[in-house]
Scaffold this active site. Sequence first.
Site, short mmCIF file in Angstrom:
data_model
loop_
_atom_site.label_atom_id
_atom_site.label_comp_id
_atom_site.label_asym_id
_atom_site.label_seq_id
_atom_site.Cartn_x
_atom_site.Cartn_y
_atom_site.Cartn_z
CD GLU A 38 -2.49 -1.65 3.15
OE1 GLU A 38 -2.98 -0.65 3.20
OE2 GLU A 38 -1.73 -1.41 3.32
CG ASP A 40 6.45 0.14 -2.78
OD1 ASP A 40 7.27 0.67 -1.92
OD2 ASP A 40 6.35 -0.80 -2.55
CE LYS A 109 15.41 -0.80 -1.99
NZ LYS A 109 14.78 -1.54 -0.52
NE ARG A 130 18.82 5.82 4.10
CZ ARG A 130 18.89 5.18 3.38
NH1 ARG A 130 18.34 4.04 3.38
NH2 ARG A 130 18.93 6.55 1.99
CD GLU A 164 18.90 -2.55 5.76
OE1 GLU A 164 17.89 -2.00 5.37
OE2 GLU A 164 19.68 -1.46 5.02
CE LYS A 300 10.37 -2.36 -3.64
NZ LYS A 300 9.77 -1.80 -1.93
CB CYS A 388 -8.08 -19.11 25.78
SG CYS A 388 -6.54 -19.98 25.49
CB CYS A 391 -5.96 -23.74 28.37
SG CYS A 391 -6.53 -21.56 28.98
#
EC number: 6.5.1.2
Length: 654
Positions: A38, A40, A109, A130, A164, A300, A388, A391
């Site tokens: 979304e 991009d 990348k 950065r 990175e 990409k 849950c 349990c």
Amino acid sequence: MTMAELSINQQMADLIGKINAASEAYYGGREELMSNYEWDALFDALIRLEKKAGYALPDSPTQRVGTSSSEASGEKVAHEYPMLSLAKTKTVADLVKWADGRDVWLSLKLDGLTLVATYDEGRLNRLVTRGNGSVGTDITHLASAIDGVPIQISEPGHLVIRGEALITYKDFETFLLESEETYANPRNLASGSLSLKDIDEVRRRHLQWIPFTLVHLDREMISWGARMDYLASLGFHPVERERLQADTLGDGIARWSEQISKGAIPYPVDGLVMTYDDTDYAQTGSVTGHHATRAGLAFKWQDTSADSILTGIEWSCAASTITPVAIFEPVALEGTIVKRASLHNISECRRLGIGGAGTKVTVIKANKIIPKVIAAKGEGNFVIPEACPVCSAPTAVAVSSSGAETLHCSNPECAAKHLQKFNRFVSRYGMDIDGLSIQTMNKFINQGFIKSFSDIYQLAKYFDAIREMDGFGEKSVANLAAAIEKSRRVKPENLLFALCIPMIGVDAGKRLINAIGLEGVLNRLNANEDFDDIEGIGPEKSDSLLAWYADEKNASDLTRLLAELQVDMEAKQRNSGRCEGLTFVITGKVQHYQNRDAFKAYVESQGGHVSGSVSKKTDYLVNNDVESTSAKNRRARDLGVPIISEAEFVERFA
């Protein structure tokens, strides 16, 4: 200003607001506001509007790099070499045109956080985030907690490296199973981790740093490939890469794409990067917006999506968090069949508009790997379970500081909350059951197959169901069955470790078994007699043993477990040998023995004892660096404990 201009301004401002808010959350390690897919799409739409208008607004994300406002507090440092973003494309034709007949490198990348490491005279001088590309935050204090950032190297000059910081998919999944914190993806977890002050907690998250370019070296080295090889020779682990020519780019892209689709890359990537081998030529480009035209070009993949119909939501419990998982009609994506995707939390379900069965969903494989629902058109009601799934205890909705709603189990004894205990039970020092990873254990617990340790030895009755589960088949079930059967013969000290009794580790377990055997331990537990008289146990460990057994659940599970196992109940005859009655502390790297465990095993086989810390009871500290000024060496000197090398140990005691 004309109405048309006003309309474009409003459209750009709206897009900028959404993109910047999402970026703040993304870079700050908070709950994500939208998917990369979304983001991009909005970014591309903004670029189209800016081209149409002929200008960009001051706070446009197309005019800056990253963000700094959400980063950890710390000293702000100006980058010696400011960073610009890479221009991107989704077509191979653009890559071929950009290469212009020159030799280029294709590399992954990486989808993490860029950190810049600076070395001077062979030592790490600074590690900086950065930030906004010009100024970052100094996080040098965290360097020792990040794998791949050596503190000392053999290069004596000035070195600037960009890399990175990221977390593998496996470590990310394990973290989610062990922690009550929720993160959407590894990138999000890595970002949040770098804002922590607790070094041990950062280390627990297994961040690793992968260099992707050598920015500065005092001597001339023009080839980008040679620079990366040089980093490898210094002990770094630079990004995977391949040298290509323009006419082979298409084949290279296809090859790398296939590897990523198959899951051969263990950490997140969101594309490929093409770089000129000639670094001098790469620096001759101009700067357009926030891109250097020849610094590199990012590729990409064209995101492919598929529409499907939700058949239901499965709620999966791990730690105390109960996570919604979308189950939908199978669709083909990136060469695989996809039929389920995590919805992360209640907030994400609401954001997407998830309803009940019949909801129309659009699905992608984020970064070609992780199935993700990116849109939904709700049908029926979205129902949050009140019990849950593991349990049946009541559930409760909690709201995090970022506003994310998550569902939790209220039962402190829920099996899903004790994954770490189950993980210890099957570990090498415990029952040593191959094939029961923490991820597999969580699946079985959620299916109701495992509620206690003894249930593992009753898994055979569920094998037909397990064969039908994703990731399992005839062979994996057969291997699991064999591993479980093999583990039925267990050493008593391993069983004691596996039971997860507080304060009773490997060493305490051996001391108990050597002194009185498992039968003696059980007799004392049943009679509520203490263990203070056993060397190395003491009142605290003794009280812990008795308190653990006093819990009826623990006692009954041990009884059921013993019925499944073959254990030597007798006390071991204490070995006599060359280390009889001596206590050693082993520190530093070992050379003669395969590892410290092997060294310790030898000492114990010769009647000796190995301790983890130096005390008055220590007879020898073994350290191959006898002259070291380490804490253990200093402590030994203060107490008059002899410090010997491994060679001296072998000469005297082997």
